[in-house]
Enzyme design. Structure first.
Site, PDB file in Angstrom:
ATOM      1  N   GLY A   1       0.813  -1.216   0.000  1.00 32.98           N
ATOM      2  CA  GLY A   1       0.000   0.000   0.000  1.00 32.98           C
ATOM      3  C   GLY A   1       0.844   1.263   0.000  1.00 32.98           C
ATOM      4  O   GLY A   1       0.371   2.338   0.356  1.00 32.98           O
TER       5      GLY A   1
ATOM      6  N   SER B   1       2.309   2.297  -2.787  1.00 28.19           N
ATOM      7  CA  SER B   1       2.254   2.769  -4.181  1.00 28.19           C
ATOM      8  C   SER B   1       3.398   2.301  -5.064  1.00 28.19           C
ATOM      9  O   SER B   1       3.960   3.076  -5.844  1.00 28.19           O
ATOM     10  CB  SER B   1       2.167   4.295  -4.246  1.00 28.19           C
ATOM     11  OG  SER B   1       0.975   4.712  -3.676  1.00 28.19           O
TER      12      SER B   1
ATOM     13  N   ASP C   1      -2.012   8.773  -5.515  1.00 28.80           N
ATOM     14  CA  ASP C   1      -0.722   8.074  -5.499  1.00 28.80           C
ATOM     15  C   ASP C   1       0.189   8.582  -6.616  1.00 28.80           C
ATOM     16  O   ASP C   1       1.346   8.932  -6.395  1.00 28.80           O
ATOM     17  CB  ASP C   1      -0.933   6.559  -5.664  1.00 28.80           C
ATOM     18  CG  ASP C   1      -1.833   5.987  -4.583  1.00 28.80           C
ATOM     19  OD1 ASP C   1      -2.078   6.692  -3.589  1.00 28.80           O
ATOM     20  OD2 ASP C   1      -2.300   4.846  -4.742  1.00 28.80           O
TER      21      ASP C   1
ATOM     22  N   TYR D   1     -12.500  -1.963  -2.881  1.00 26.12           N
ATOM     23  CA  TYR D   1     -12.247  -0.549  -3.220  1.00 26.12           C
ATOM     24  C   TYR D   1     -13.317  -0.045  -4.181  1.00 26.12           C
ATOM     25  O   TYR D   1     -13.937   1.000  -3.970  1.00 26.12           O
ATOM     26  CB  TYR D   1     -10.849  -0.446  -3.839  1.00 26.12           C
ATOM     27  CG  TYR D   1     -10.387   0.958  -4.128  1.00 26.12           C
ATOM     28  CD1 TYR D   1      -9.669   1.681  -3.183  1.00 26.12           C
ATOM     29  CD2 TYR D   1     -10.648   1.566  -5.354  1.00 26.12           C
ATOM     30  CE1 TYR D   1      -9.226   2.966  -3.442  1.00 26.12           C
ATOM     31  CE2 TYR D   1     -10.212   2.849  -5.624  1.00 26.12           C
ATOM     32  CZ  TYR D   1      -9.505   3.540  -4.663  1.00 26.12           C
ATOM     33  OH  TYR D   1      -9.075   4.824  -4.937  1.00 26.12           O
TER      34      TYR D   1
HETATM   35  C1  GLA Z   1      -5.371   3.816  -2.929  1.00 22.61           C
HETATM   36  C2  GLA Z   1      -5.729   4.539  -4.216  1.00 22.61           C
HETATM   37  C3  GLA Z   1      -5.765   6.061  -3.985  1.00 22.61           C
HETATM   38  C4  GLA Z   1      -6.645   6.423  -2.793  1.00 22.61           C
HETATM   39  C5  GLA Z   1      -6.302   5.557  -1.582  1.00 22.61           C
HETATM   40  C6  GLA Z   1      -7.272   5.758  -0.440  1.00 22.61           C
HETATM   41  O1  GLA Z   1      -4.067   4.136  -2.538  1.00 22.61           O
HETATM   42  O2  GLA Z   1      -4.783   4.245  -5.226  1.00 22.61           O
HETATM   43  O3  GLA Z   1      -6.203   6.702  -5.170  1.00 22.61           O
HETATM   44  O4  GLA Z   1      -7.998   6.311  -3.129  1.00 22.61           O
HETATM   45  O5  GLA Z   1      -6.284   4.183  -1.897  1.00 22.61           O
HETATM   46  O6  GLA Z   1      -7.151   7.049   0.070  1.00 22.61           O
END
Ligand code: GLA
Length: 393
Positions: free
Chosen positions: A127, A129, A175, A225
């Site tokens: 998480g 990115s 992200d 999500y």
């Molecule tokens: C992931 C998504 C982002 C955002 C977060 C939650 O990281 O890629 O765009 O929505 O979740 O804040």
């Protein structure tokens, strides 16, 4: 970040050619400090770039082909430059392929072939990115080598579009934006509706940003999500009865929400919407308290953010909750919350520098006792966004 000299050697072993023909680019991972699940609702977020991420070594090739390799995965792929359709079996290489596809959509065709070697330092599925980091570094490198402008806002938008339409994950823009536009020692206050942003110096004084990885594989994250996204769309549809031109939840003030929330028929959907509205407000409050260097107040907002993600938005799960509970019990911790999409991945805590060792020991022990999983910890500095590394250093 990575040792570029040894990566260049690996590149030459893999692809041949001369080290002097290789260009090197880096893009960081990101941590979101507050403002979660607000980006796709047109709200505010407050992420920061990390000092670790993805290093890309890239060199032109004469045969017009695209060849992708990684130091992290055994899988590699070589294709012709016009054979860029998505294919499940192309595994991680779909991320850079998606960027080639997106650049073509934007009218940036490639004038030659390229060899790519990726070296990632972001744990997969954490998480933080890693996919945005691969996308953004690829877009920036190809635009640079093709002699095109490297507008970082466009790069963020295009990378998000590739992720949405090519990979099929309906993420917001946070992200990719943070990975492209980060700045050392600054967090980014981003309005995801207008893409106006401010780089805010993050003065954490005696406190450290500690990221704790639950090491929980984020199994159903994409479908959960997308489910949250459609719940937000339902809330907007219900609220249009009172606010006809409402397009995104983030356009509502907390007062408007309070007066119209009864129009949202479904209880669960109403709770989701409440999280979004209150979380956007917490980002606003964060700017006020950080402007006065009141880190303790910011820590409380971080805690409130997690609690809302747990109780109203329901994206935490037992691992993230166990990690946060353990973190909050350590003296010297101002606040702790999940960061990113949730359902696993990482938490972020603000920890007094004298308490960091105790934090790792206590949280690691308690978390493992509760979940049977081992935690990893990263004490972070805030780094820069995507860039070219010149001179081999
Ligand atoms: C992931 C998504 C982002 C955002 C977060 C939650 O990281 O890629 O765009 O929505 O979740 O804040």
């Amino acid at each position: 970040m990575a040792d570029v000299t040894s990566l260049k050697q690996r590149f030459v072993e893999r692809f041949g050619g001369n080290a002097s023909d290789i260009s090197v680019f880096q893009a960081p991972g990101r941590v979101n400090l507050i403002g979660e699940h607000t980006d796709y609702n047109g709200g505010a977020v407050f992420p920061a770039a990390l000092t670790f991420g993805t290093t890309l070594l890239i060199a032109p090739r004469q045969d017009g082909r695209l060849s992708f390799a990684s130091t992290n995965f055994p899988y590699s792929l070589e294709i012709s430059a016009d054979d860029i359709a998505y294919a499940d079996e192309h595994d991680w290489a779909n991320y850079p392929k998606g960027i080639v596809w997106e650049l073509a959509r934007q009218g940036v065709g490639l004038s030659q072939g390229y060899s790519f070697l990726y070296h990632g330092e972001i744990p997969n599925g954490s998480g933080l990115s890693s996919s945005a980091s691969i996308e953004v570094v690829t877009a920036y490198a190809l635009l640079t080598l093709e002699g095109q402008p490297t507008d970082k806002i466009a790069i963020a938008r295009w990378s998000q579009h590739a992720e949405n339409e090519y990979i099929g994950v309906k993420c917001g823009i946070m992200d990719q934006f943070a990975v492209a536009n980060g700045r050392k020692d600054h967090a980014i206050l981003l309005d995801c509706d207008t893409l106006d942003y401010t780089l805010v110096p993050f003065r954490s004084g005696d406190y450290k940003i500690v990221i704790s990885n639950t090491n929980k594989r984020r199994g159903l994250v994409d479908s959960k999500y997308n489910e949250r996204r459609s719940e937000c769309d339902r809330a907007v549809a219900d609220l249009k009865g009172a606010v006809p031109d409402l397009a995104l939840l983030g356009q509502l003030t907390p007062a408007q929400f309070e007066s119209h929330q009864r129009l949202i028929e479904n209880d669960t959907v109403r709770r989701r919407a409440r999280h979004v509205i209150e979380e956007i407000d917490r980002v606003k409050q964060s700017m006020a308290v950080l402007g006065q260097d009141d880190l303790a107040a910011f820590g409380k907002l971080m805690n409130a953010s997690h609690d809302s993600l747990r109780d109203l938005y329901e994206v935490t799960g037992k691992e993230l909750d166990a990690m946060v509970d353990a973190a909050r019990r350590v003296p010297g911790v101002l606040g702790a919350r999940m960061t990113g999409a949730g359902f696993g991945g990482c938490t972020v805590s603000l920890v007094h520098r004298d308490s960091v060792e105790r934090f790792k020991a206590d949280v690691g022990r308690e978390y493992e006792a509760k979940t049977g999983l081992r935690a990893d910890f990263y004490v972070c500095d805030i780094g820069d966004g995507v860039r070219e590394i010149k001179g081999g250093a």
